[in-house]
Design a protein around this motif. Structure first.
Motif, short mmCIF file in Angstrom:
data_model
loop_
_atom_site.label_atom_id
_atom_site.label_comp_id
_atom_site.label_asym_id
_atom_site.label_seq_id
_atom_site.Cartn_x
_atom_site.Cartn_y
_atom_site.Cartn_z
N THR A 1 0.83 -1.21 0.00
CA THR A 1 0.00 0.00 0.00
C THR A 1 0.86 1.26 0.00
O THR A 1 0.61 2.20 -0.76
CB THR A 1 -0.93 0.00 1.22
OG1 THR A 1 -1.74 -1.18 1.20
CG2 THR A 1 -1.84 1.21 1.21
N ILE A 2 1.88 1.27 0.84
CA ILE A 2 2.79 2.43 0.89
C ILE A 2 3.49 2.61 -0.45
O ILE A 2 3.53 3.73 -1.00
CB ILE A 2 3.81 2.26 2.02
CG1 ILE A 2 3.10 2.23 3.38
CG2 ILE A 2 4.84 3.38 1.99
CD1 ILE A 2 4.01 1.91 4.55
N LEU A 3 4.04 1.53 -1.00
CA LEU A 3 4.74 1.61 -2.28
C LEU A 3 3.79 2.02 -3.40
O LEU A 3 4.15 2.83 -4.27
CB LEU A 3 5.39 0.26 -2.60
CG LEU A 3 6.12 0.16 -3.94
CD1 LEU A 3 7.26 1.17 -4.01
CD2 LEU A 3 6.63 -1.26 -4.16
N GLY A 4 2.57 1.49 -3.39
CA GLY A 4 1.61 1.82 -4.44
C GLY A 4 1.19 3.27 -4.41
O GLY A 4 1.06 3.92 -5.47
N ILE A 5 0.98 3.81 -3.22
CA ILE A 5 0.60 5.22 -3.12
C ILE A 5 1.73 6.12 -3.62
O ILE A 5 1.51 7.07 -4.39
CB ILE A 5 0.23 5.57 -1.66
CG1 ILE A 5 -1.06 4.85 -1.26
CG2 ILE A 5 0.07 7.07 -1.48
CD1 ILE A 5 -1.43 5.03 0.19
N LEU A 6 2.96 5.81 -3.20
CA LEU A 6 4.10 6.61 -3.64
C LEU A 6 4.28 6.54 -5.16
O LEU A 6 4.50 7.56 -5.82
CB LEU A 6 5.37 6.15 -2.92
CG LEU A 6 5.42 6.37 -1.40
CD1 LEU A 6 6.70 5.79 -0.83
CD2 LEU A 6 5.30 7.85 -1.06
N ALA A 7 4.19 5.33 -5.71
CA ALA A 7 4.37 5.18 -7.16
C ALA A 7 3.23 5.81 -7.94
O ALA A 7 3.45 6.41 -9.01
CB ALA A 7 4.50 3.70 -7.51
N GLY A 8 1.99 5.70 -7.42
CA GLY A 8 0.86 6.30 -8.11
C GLY A 8 0.94 7.81 -8.15
O GLY A 8 0.67 8.45 -9.18
N VAL A 9 1.33 8.42 -7.03
CA VAL A 9 1.50 9.88 -6.99
C VAL A 9 2.68 10.30 -7.84
O VAL A 9 2.64 11.32 -8.55
CB VAL A 9 1.67 10.35 -5.53
CG1 VAL A 9 1.99 11.84 -5.48
CG2 VAL A 9 0.40 10.06 -4.73
N ALA A 10 3.76 9.50 -7.80
CA ALA A 10 4.95 9.84 -8.59
C ALA A 10 4.66 9.80 -10.09
O ALA A 10 5.21 10.61 -10.85
CB ALA A 10 6.09 8.87 -8.25
N ARG A 11 3.80 8.89 -10.51
CA ARG A 11 3.49 8.82 -11.95
C ARG A 11 2.75 10.06 -12.43
O ARG A 11 2.82 10.41 -13.61
CB ARG A 11 2.67 7.57 -12.24
CG ARG A 11 2.51 7.32 -13.73
CD ARG A 11 1.97 5.96 -14.05
NE ARG A 11 2.00 5.72 -15.48
CZ ARG A 11 1.54 4.63 -16.07
NH1 ARG A 11 1.02 3.66 -15.33
NH2 ARG A 11 1.61 4.48 -17.37
N LEU A 12 2.05 10.73 -11.54
CA LEU A 12 1.34 11.95 -11.91
C LEU A 12 2.18 13.20 -11.64
O LEU A 12 1.69 14.31 -11.80
CB LEU A 12 0.03 12.05 -11.12
CG LEU A 12 -1.00 10.96 -11.42
CD1 LEU A 12 -2.19 11.09 -10.48
CD2 LEU A 12 -1.47 11.04 -12.87
N SER A 13 3.43 13.00 -11.23
CA SER A 13 4.29 14.14 -10.91
C SER A 13 4.60 14.96 -12.16
O SER A 13 4.71 14.43 -13.27
CB SER A 13 5.59 13.65 -10.26
OG SER A 13 6.49 14.71 -10.07
N SER A 14 4.76 16.27 -11.97
CA SER A 14 5.15 17.14 -13.07
C SER A 14 6.63 17.01 -13.40
O SER A 14 7.07 17.47 -14.46
CB SER A 14 4.84 18.60 -12.71
OG SER A 14 5.50 18.98 -11.50
N ASN A 15 7.38 16.38 -12.53
CA ASN A 15 8.80 16.12 -12.79
C ASN A 15 8.91 14.96 -13.78
O ASN A 15 8.47 13.84 -13.50
CB ASN A 15 9.52 15.78 -11.47
CG ASN A 15 11.03 15.67 -11.65
OD1 ASN A 15 11.51 14.84 -12.41
ND2 ASN A 15 11.76 16.50 -10.94
N TRP A 16 9.52 15.23 -14.93
CA TRP A 16 9.58 14.22 -15.99
C TRP A 16 10.31 12.97 -15.55
O TRP A 16 9.87 11.85 -15.81
CB TRP A 16 10.26 14.82 -17.22
CG TRP A 16 10.30 13.88 -18.39
CD1 TRP A 16 9.35 13.71 -19.36
CD2 TRP A 16 11.35 12.95 -18.70
NE1 TRP A 16 9.74 12.75 -20.25
CE2 TRP A 16 10.97 12.25 -19.88
CE3 TRP A 16 12.57 12.65 -18.11
CZ2 TRP A 16 11.76 11.28 -20.46
CZ3 TRP A 16 13.36 11.67 -18.69
CH2 TRP A 16 12.97 10.99 -19.85
N LEU A 17 11.44 13.13 -14.88
CA LEU A 17 12.25 11.98 -14.48
C LEU A 17 11.51 11.10 -13.48
O LEU A 17 11.47 9.87 -13.61
CB LEU A 17 13.58 12.45 -13.89
CG LEU A 17 14.54 11.34 -13.43
CD1 LEU A 17 14.90 10.45 -14.60
CD2 LEU A 17 15.78 11.94 -12.78
#
Length: 392
Positions: free
Chosen positions: A102-118
Protein backbone atom coordinates in the motif's frame (compact mmCIF):
# COMPACT_ATOMS: atom_id res chain seq x y z
CA UNK A 1 -63.85 -7.67 -35.87
CA UNK A 2 -60.90 -9.75 -34.70
CA UNK A 3 -60.26 -10.67 -31.08
CA UNK A 4 -56.88 -11.10 -29.42
CA UNK A 5 -56.57 -14.49 -27.76
CA UNK A 6 -56.16 -14.33 -23.98
CA UNK A 7 -52.99 -15.45 -22.14
CA UNK A 8 -54.77 -18.60 -20.95
CA UNK A 9 -55.13 -19.75 -24.54
CA UNK A 10 -51.34 -19.89 -25.16
CA UNK A 11 -50.05 -23.52 -25.04
CA UNK A 12 -47.54 -24.15 -22.25
CA UNK A 13 -44.83 -25.19 -24.73
CA UNK A 14 -45.00 -21.67 -26.16
CA UNK A 15 -45.34 -19.78 -22.88
CA UNK A 16 -41.98 -18.08 -22.19
CA UNK A 17 -42.52 -18.02 -18.44
CA UNK A 18 -43.18 -21.75 -18.23
CA UNK A 19 -40.27 -22.54 -20.54
CA UNK A 20 -37.92 -20.55 -18.29
CA UNK A 21 -39.07 -22.45 -15.22
CA UNK A 22 -38.66 -25.80 -17.01
CA UNK A 23 -35.15 -24.83 -18.19
CA UNK A 24 -34.12 -23.87 -14.66
CA UNK A 25 -35.47 -27.13 -13.24
CA UNK A 26 -33.60 -29.15 -15.87
CA UNK A 27 -30.39 -27.20 -15.14
CA UNK A 28 -30.69 -27.88 -11.40
CA UNK A 29 -31.32 -31.58 -12.03
CA UNK A 30 -28.26 -31.82 -14.31
CA UNK A 31 -26.07 -30.09 -11.70
CA UNK A 32 -27.31 -32.41 -8.95
CA UNK A 33 -26.71 -35.50 -11.09
CA UNK A 34 -23.15 -34.40 -11.92
CA UNK A 35 -22.49 -33.63 -8.25
CA UNK A 36 -23.88 -37.03 -7.22
CA UNK A 37 -21.65 -38.79 -9.74
CA UNK A 38 -18.56 -36.91 -8.55
CA UNK A 39 -19.27 -37.58 -4.87
CA UNK A 40 -20.02 -41.25 -5.54
CA UNK A 41 -16.80 -41.64 -7.51
CA UNK A 42 -14.82 -39.89 -4.75
CA UNK A 43 -16.28 -42.07 -2.00
CA UNK A 44 -15.60 -45.21 -4.00
CA UNK A 45 -11.97 -44.16 -4.52
CA UNK A 46 -11.51 -43.37 -0.83
CA UNK A 47 -13.02 -46.73 0.12
CA UNK A 48 -10.61 -48.59 -2.16
CA UNK A 49 -7.68 -46.84 -0.43
CA UNK A 50 -9.14 -47.32 3.08
CA UNK A 51 -9.39 -43.57 3.60
CA UNK A 52 -12.20 -41.56 5.11
CA UNK A 53 -13.48 -37.99 5.12
CA UNK A 54 -12.87 -37.32 8.80
CA UNK A 55 -10.32 -34.98 10.38
CA UNK A 56 -9.18 -37.30 13.17
CA UNK A 57 -5.74 -37.58 11.55
CA UNK A 58 -5.04 -33.97 12.64
CA UNK A 59 -4.48 -35.19 16.19
CA UNK A 60 -1.68 -37.53 15.12
CA UNK A 61 2.01 -36.64 15.49
CA UNK A 62 3.28 -34.73 12.47
CA UNK A 63 6.83 -36.04 12.62
CA UNK A 64 8.30 -33.49 10.22
CA UNK A 65 10.11 -30.24 10.81
CA UNK A 66 9.24 -26.81 9.45
CA UNK A 67 12.17 -24.60 8.57
CA UNK A 68 10.50 -21.33 9.57
CA UNK A 69 7.64 -20.85 12.00
CA UNK A 70 5.88 -17.75 13.26
CA UNK A 71 4.61 -19.72 16.28
CA UNK A 72 6.30 -22.39 18.43
CA UNK A 73 6.45 -25.78 16.72
CA UNK A 74 8.28 -29.08 17.16
CA UNK A 75 8.20 -32.23 14.98
CA UNK A 76 6.51 -34.01 17.91
CA UNK A 77 3.48 -31.72 17.62
CA UNK A 78 0.29 -32.73 15.84
CA UNK A 79 -0.69 -32.20 12.22
CA UNK A 80 -3.14 -29.55 13.43
CA UNK A 81 -0.31 -27.58 15.03
CA UNK A 82 1.65 -27.85 11.79
CA UNK A 83 -1.37 -26.59 9.87
CA UNK A 84 -1.60 -23.61 12.24
CA UNK A 85 2.06 -22.87 11.51
CA UNK A 86 1.19 -22.65 7.81
CA UNK A 87 -1.68 -20.27 8.55
CA UNK A 88 0.54 -18.11 10.79
CA UNK A 89 3.28 -17.95 8.15
CA UNK A 90 0.76 -16.96 5.48
CA UNK A 91 -0.75 -14.28 7.69
CA UNK A 92 2.71 -12.97 8.55
CA UNK A 93 3.68 -12.54 4.90
CA UNK A 94 0.25 -11.26 3.82
CA UNK A 95 -0.26 -8.62 6.51
CA UNK A 96 3.23 -7.17 6.20
CA UNK A 97 2.96 -7.34 2.41
CA UNK A 98 -0.36 -5.48 2.40
CA UNK A 99 1.08 -2.63 4.46
CA UNK A 100 4.27 -2.32 2.40
CA UNK A 101 2.49 -2.72 -0.95
CA UNK A 102 0.00 0.00 0.00
CA UNK A 103 2.79 2.43 0.89
CA UNK A 104 4.74 1.61 -2.28
CA UNK A 105 1.61 1.82 -4.44
CA UNK A 106 0.60 5.22 -3.12
CA UNK A 107 4.10 6.61 -3.64
CA UNK A 108 4.37 5.18 -7.16
CA UNK A 109 0.86 6.30 -8.11
CA UNK A 110 1.50 9.88 -6.99
CA UNK A 111 4.95 9.84 -8.59
CA UNK A 112 3.49 8.82 -11.95
CA UNK A 113 1.34 11.95 -11.91
CA UNK A 114 4.29 14.14 -10.91
CA UNK A 115 5.15 17.14 -13.07
CA UNK A 116 8.80 16.12 -12.79
CA UNK A 117 9.58 14.22 -15.99
CA UNK A 118 12.25 11.98 -14.48
CA UNK A 119 10.16 10.95 -11.46
CA UNK A 120 7.15 10.26 -13.67
CA UNK A 121 9.20 8.15 -16.12
CA UNK A 122 10.80 6.10 -13.34
CA UNK A 123 7.39 5.36 -11.81
CA UNK A 124 5.90 4.49 -15.21
CA UNK A 125 8.79 2.16 -16.06
CA UNK A 126 8.47 0.36 -12.72
CA UNK A 127 4.72 -0.06 -13.10
CA UNK A 128 4.78 -1.29 -16.69
CA UNK A 129 7.63 -3.77 -16.20
CA UNK A 130 6.30 -5.29 -12.97
CA UNK A 131 2.66 -5.50 -14.06
CA UNK A 132 3.58 -7.34 -17.26
CA UNK A 133 5.89 -9.91 -15.66
CA UNK A 134 4.52 -13.06 -13.95
CA UNK A 135 4.76 -13.01 -10.18
CA UNK A 136 6.27 -16.50 -10.08
CA UNK A 137 9.13 -15.35 -12.30
CA UNK A 138 9.73 -12.38 -10.02
CA UNK A 139 9.78 -14.53 -6.89
CA UNK A 140 12.31 -16.93 -8.43
CA UNK A 141 14.41 -13.94 -9.54
CA UNK A 142 14.48 -12.31 -6.09
CA UNK A 143 15.35 -15.61 -4.43
CA UNK A 144 17.84 -17.20 -6.80
CA UNK A 145 19.33 -14.21 -8.62
CA UNK A 146 19.49 -11.82 -5.68
CA UNK A 147 19.45 -13.32 -2.18
CA UNK A 148 21.28 -16.56 -2.96
CA UNK A 149 23.96 -14.56 -4.80
CA UNK A 150 24.74 -12.39 -1.78
CA UNK A 151 28.00 -13.02 0.10
CA UNK A 152 28.21 -15.23 3.17
CA UNK A 153 27.74 -13.94 6.71
CA UNK A 154 31.46 -13.37 7.08
CA UNK A 155 31.39 -10.88 4.18
CA UNK A 156 27.82 -9.63 4.64
CA UNK A 157 26.78 -6.39 2.97
CA UNK A 158 26.46 -3.66 5.61
CA UNK A 159 23.76 -1.02 5.19
CA UNK A 160 23.16 2.13 7.26
CA UNK A 161 21.34 1.48 10.51
CA UNK A 162 23.17 -1.75 11.40
CA UNK A 163 21.39 -3.72 8.67
CA UNK A 164 23.22 -6.66 7.10
CA UNK A 165 22.47 -8.67 3.96
CA UNK A 166 23.86 -12.12 3.25
CA UNK A 167 22.81 -15.35 1.58
CA UNK A 168 21.58 -16.46 5.01
CA UNK A 169 19.02 -13.66 5.18
CA UNK A 170 18.54 -10.10 6.38
CA UNK A 171 19.61 -9.06 9.89
CA UNK A 172 17.90 -6.03 11.43
CA UNK A 173 17.95 -4.17 14.75
CA UNK A 174 15.02 -5.06 17.00
CA UNK A 175 13.57 -3.49 20.17
CA UNK A 176 13.87 -5.65 23.30
CA UNK A 177 12.01 -5.02 26.56
CA UNK A 178 13.89 -4.62 29.84
CA UNK A 179 12.81 -5.23 33.45
CA UNK A 180 10.90 -1.94 33.53
CA UNK A 181 8.88 -2.74 30.40
CA UNK A 182 6.02 -4.22 32.44
CA UNK A 183 5.56 -0.95 34.32
CA UNK A 184 5.82 1.17 31.18
CA UNK A 185 3.60 -0.47 28.57
CA UNK A 186 0.25 0.42 30.27
CA UNK A 187 1.04 4.08 29.60
CA UNK A 188 0.98 3.28 25.88
CA UNK A 189 -2.61 2.09 26.27
CA UNK A 190 -3.49 5.25 28.21
CA UNK A 191 -2.06 7.39 25.43
CA UNK A 192 -3.96 5.43 22.79
CA UNK A 193 -7.26 5.85 24.65
CA UNK A 194 -6.69 9.59 25.10
CA UNK A 195 -5.80 10.01 21.43
CA UNK A 196 -8.93 8.18 20.27
CA UNK A 197 -11.19 10.13 22.63
CA UNK A 198 -9.67 13.44 21.52
CA UNK A 199 -10.05 12.52 17.85
CA UNK A 200 -13.72 11.58 18.26
CA UNK A 201 -14.49 14.70 20.34
CA UNK A 202 -12.76 17.08 17.91
CA UNK A 203 -14.46 15.45 14.93
CA UNK A 204 -17.91 15.86 16.48
CA UNK A 205 -17.11 19.44 17.43
CA UNK A 206 -16.08 20.21 13.86
CA UNK A 207 -19.24 18.66 12.44
CA UNK A 208 -21.39 20.57 14.94
CA UNK A 209 -19.78 24.00 14.78
CA UNK A 210 -17.78 24.02 11.55
CA UNK A 211 -14.58 25.06 13.37
CA UNK A 212 -11.64 22.79 12.66
CA UNK A 213 -8.75 21.91 14.95
CA UNK A 214 -5.43 20.19 14.15
CA UNK A 215 -6.79 16.79 15.16
CA UNK A 216 -3.74 14.89 13.94
CA UNK A 217 -1.33 16.97 16.01
CA UNK A 218 -3.46 16.91 19.16
CA UNK A 219 -4.07 13.15 18.91
CA UNK A 220 -0.38 12.53 18.28
CA UNK A 221 0.65 14.60 21.32
CA UNK A 222 -1.81 12.75 23.56
CA UNK A 223 -0.62 9.42 22.17
CA UNK A 224 3.05 10.13 22.78
CA UNK A 225 2.93 12.20 25.98
CA UNK A 226 2.04 9.51 28.60
CA UNK A 227 4.60 6.90 27.48
CA UNK A 228 7.25 9.59 26.95
CA UNK A 229 6.71 11.01 30.44
CA UNK A 230 6.82 7.52 31.97
CA UNK A 231 10.01 6.79 30.00
CA UNK A 232 11.69 9.83 31.56
CA UNK A 233 10.57 8.95 35.08
CA UNK A 234 11.85 5.35 34.96
CA UNK A 235 15.37 4.72 36.16
CA UNK A 236 16.09 2.40 33.21
CA UNK A 237 14.74 2.62 29.66
CA UNK A 238 11.91 0.10 29.21
CA UNK A 239 12.98 -0.73 25.66
CA UNK A 240 16.47 -1.09 24.22
CA UNK A 241 17.39 -1.44 20.56
CA UNK A 242 19.30 -4.69 20.13
CA UNK A 243 21.73 -4.57 17.21
CA UNK A 244 22.85 -7.61 15.20
CA UNK A 245 26.50 -8.41 15.86
CA UNK A 246 28.63 -10.82 13.84
CA UNK A 247 30.03 -13.61 15.98
CA UNK A 248 31.82 -16.41 14.22
CA UNK A 249 29.91 -17.55 11.17
CA UNK A 250 26.58 -16.08 12.21
CA UNK A 251 24.93 -12.96 13.64
CA UNK A 252 23.67 -12.61 17.19
CA UNK A 253 21.10 -10.13 18.42
CA UNK A 254 18.44 -8.21 16.56
CA UNK A 255 16.06 -10.09 14.30
CA UNK A 256 16.85 -12.21 11.25
CA UNK A 257 14.67 -12.74 8.19
CA UNK A 258 15.29 -15.82 6.09
CA UNK A 259 16.01 -15.47 2.35
CA UNK A 260 12.78 -17.34 1.56
CA UNK A 261 10.57 -15.03 3.60
CA UNK A 262 12.35 -11.87 2.44
CA UNK A 263 12.15 -12.89 -1.22
CA UNK A 264 8.44 -13.67 -0.86
CA UNK A 265 7.74 -10.41 0.95
CA UNK A 266 9.74 -8.37 -1.55
CA UNK A 267 8.12 -10.05 -4.52
CA UNK A 268 4.56 -9.63 -3.21
CA UNK A 269 5.21 -6.01 -2.25
CA UNK A 270 6.78 -4.95 -5.53
CA UNK A 271 4.24 -6.85 -7.66
CA UNK A 272 1.07 -5.77 -5.84
CA UNK A 273 2.43 -2.23 -5.35
CA UNK A 274 2.52 -1.76 -9.14
CA UNK A 275 -1.19 -2.58 -9.43
CA UNK A 276 -2.08 -0.40 -6.44
CA UNK A 277 -0.15 2.45 -8.07
CA UNK A 278 -2.45 2.33 -11.10
CA UNK A 279 -5.50 2.21 -8.82
CA UNK A 280 -4.26 5.27 -6.92
CA UNK A 281 -3.52 7.10 -10.17
CA UNK A 282 -7.01 6.37 -11.49
CA UNK A 283 -8.58 7.48 -8.21
CA UNK A 284 -6.71 10.79 -8.23
CA UNK A 285 -7.63 11.47 -11.88
CA UNK A 286 -11.28 10.75 -11.03
CA UNK A 287 -11.39 13.82 -8.77
CA UNK A 288 -12.64 16.84 -10.78
CA UNK A 289 -9.86 19.24 -11.68
CA UNK A 290 -11.91 22.09 -10.29
CA UNK A 291 -11.42 20.69 -6.79
CA UNK A 292 -7.64 21.02 -7.12
CA UNK A 293 -7.87 24.51 -8.58
CA UNK A 294 -10.21 25.64 -5.81
CA UNK A 295 -7.86 24.25 -3.15
CA UNK A 296 -4.89 26.02 -4.74
CA UNK A 297 -6.91 29.25 -4.85
CA UNK A 298 -7.39 28.96 -1.08
CA UNK A 299 -3.62 28.92 -0.63
CA UNK A 300 -3.18 25.24 0.21
CA UNK A 301 0.19 23.66 -0.53
CA UNK A 302 0.56 20.69 -2.88
CA UNK A 303 0.81 18.28 0.07
CA UNK A 304 -2.26 19.81 1.73
CA UNK A 305 -4.22 19.53 -1.51
CA UNK A 306 -3.39 15.83 -1.72
CA UNK A 307 -4.10 15.12 1.95
CA UNK A 308 -7.19 17.27 2.52
CA UNK A 309 -8.90 17.48 -0.87
CA UNK A 310 -7.83 14.86 -3.39
CA UNK A 311 -7.26 11.70 -1.35
CA UNK A 312 -10.50 11.89 0.71
CA UNK A 313 -12.48 12.01 -2.54
CA UNK A 314 -10.27 9.56 -4.42
CA UNK A 315 -10.73 6.93 -1.71
CA UNK A 316 -14.29 6.36 -2.91
CA UNK A 317 -12.87 5.18 -6.22
CA UNK A 318 -9.75 3.50 -4.83
CA UNK A 319 -11.18 1.26 -2.09
CA UNK A 320 -13.20 -1.29 -4.19
CA UNK A 321 -10.35 -2.28 -6.55
CA UNK A 322 -7.86 -1.98 -3.70
CA UNK A 323 -9.80 -4.70 -1.87
CA UNK A 324 -9.30 -7.02 -4.84
CA UNK A 325 -5.54 -6.41 -4.73
CA UNK A 326 -5.41 -7.25 -1.03
CA UNK A 327 -7.25 -10.50 -1.76
CA UNK A 328 -4.90 -11.26 -4.65
CA UNK A 329 -1.84 -10.67 -2.45
CA UNK A 330 -3.10 -13.11 0.17
CA UNK A 331 -3.85 -15.79 -2.40
CA UNK A 332 -0.65 -15.13 -4.36
CA UNK A 333 1.32 -15.95 -1.21
CA UNK A 334 0.68 -19.61 -2.06
CA UNK A 335 3.41 -19.24 -4.71
CA UNK A 336 5.86 -19.29 -1.80
CA UNK A 337 6.13 -23.04 -2.30
CA UNK A 338 8.29 -22.30 -5.37
CA UNK A 339 11.03 -20.75 -3.21
CA UNK A 340 10.73 -23.03 -0.19
CA UNK A 341 8.85 -20.79 2.24
CA UNK A 342 6.54 -22.94 4.42
CA UNK A 343 3.26 -21.13 3.95
CA UNK A 344 -0.23 -22.63 4.25
CA UNK A 345 -0.07 -24.29 0.84
CA UNK A 346 3.38 -25.78 1.41
CA UNK A 347 2.62 -27.15 4.88
CA UNK A 348 -0.75 -28.52 3.74
CA UNK A 349 1.01 -30.26 0.84
CA UNK A 350 3.41 -31.95 3.27
CA UNK A 351 0.51 -33.09 5.47
CA UNK A 352 -1.26 -34.50 2.42
CA UNK A 353 1.84 -36.36 1.26
CA UNK A 354 2.29 -38.00 4.67
CA UNK A 355 -1.33 -38.87 5.41
CA UNK A 356 -2.84 -39.33 1.98
CA UNK A 357 -5.92 -37.42 3.19
CA UNK A 358 -6.36 -35.36 0.04
CA UNK A 359 -9.99 -34.33 0.42
CA UNK A 360 -9.88 -33.19 4.09
CA UNK A 361 -6.57 -31.36 3.63
CA UNK A 362 -7.70 -29.55 0.48
CA UNK A 363 -11.02 -28.73 2.16
CA UNK A 364 -9.20 -27.19 5.12
CA UNK A 365 -6.89 -25.25 2.83
CA UNK A 366 -9.71 -23.90 0.68
CA UNK A 367 -11.76 -23.02 3.76
CA UNK A 368 -8.82 -21.12 5.25
CA UNK A 369 -8.17 -19.07 2.13
CA UNK A 370 -11.90 -18.42 1.80
CA UNK A 371 -12.11 -17.25 5.41
CA UNK A 372 -9.14 -14.91 4.99
CA UNK A 373 -10.68 -13.44 1.84
CA UNK A 374 -14.10 -12.96 3.44
CA UNK A 375 -12.61 -11.28 6.53
CA UNK A 376 -10.53 -8.95 4.35
CA UNK A 377 -13.57 -8.11 2.21
CA UNK A 378 -15.68 -7.46 5.31
CA UNK A 379 -13.16 -5.05 6.82
CA UNK A 380 -12.64 -3.20 3.54
CA UNK A 381 -16.39 -2.99 2.91
CA UNK A 382 -16.91 -1.48 6.36
CA UNK A 383 -14.26 1.13 5.63
CA UNK A 384 -15.69 1.72 2.15
CA UNK A 385 -19.10 2.39 3.68
CA UNK A 386 -17.55 5.06 5.92
CA UNK A 387 -15.83 6.96 3.12
CA UNK A 388 -18.45 6.66 0.40
CA UNK A 389 -20.38 9.72 -0.72
CA UNK A 390 -23.78 9.93 0.95
CA UNK A 391 -26.31 11.46 -1.42
CA UNK A 392 -29.50 13.12 -0.26
Amino acid sequence: MTTIPSAEAIPFWRDVRILRIIAQVIFVIVVLVIAWLLVTNMLAGLKRQNLGLGFSFLSQTAGFGIGESAIPYQPTDTYWQAFLVGIANTLRASLIGIVLATILGILAGVARLSSNWLVSRIASTYIEIIRNTPLLVQLVFWYTAFFLKLPTNRNAVSLPGSIYLSNRGVFLPWPVGTESFGNWWPTVGVGLILAVLAWVALTRHQLRTGHSFPREIIALVLLVAPPALAWLLLTRPPVLLELPVQRGLNFRGGVSLTPEFTALLLGLTVYTGAFIAEIVRAGILAVPRGQTEAARALGLSHLQVLRLVIFPQALRVIIPPLTSQYLNLTKNSSLAVAIGYPDLFGVAGTIFNQTGQAVPVITLMMGTYLSLSLITSLLMNIYNARVRLVER
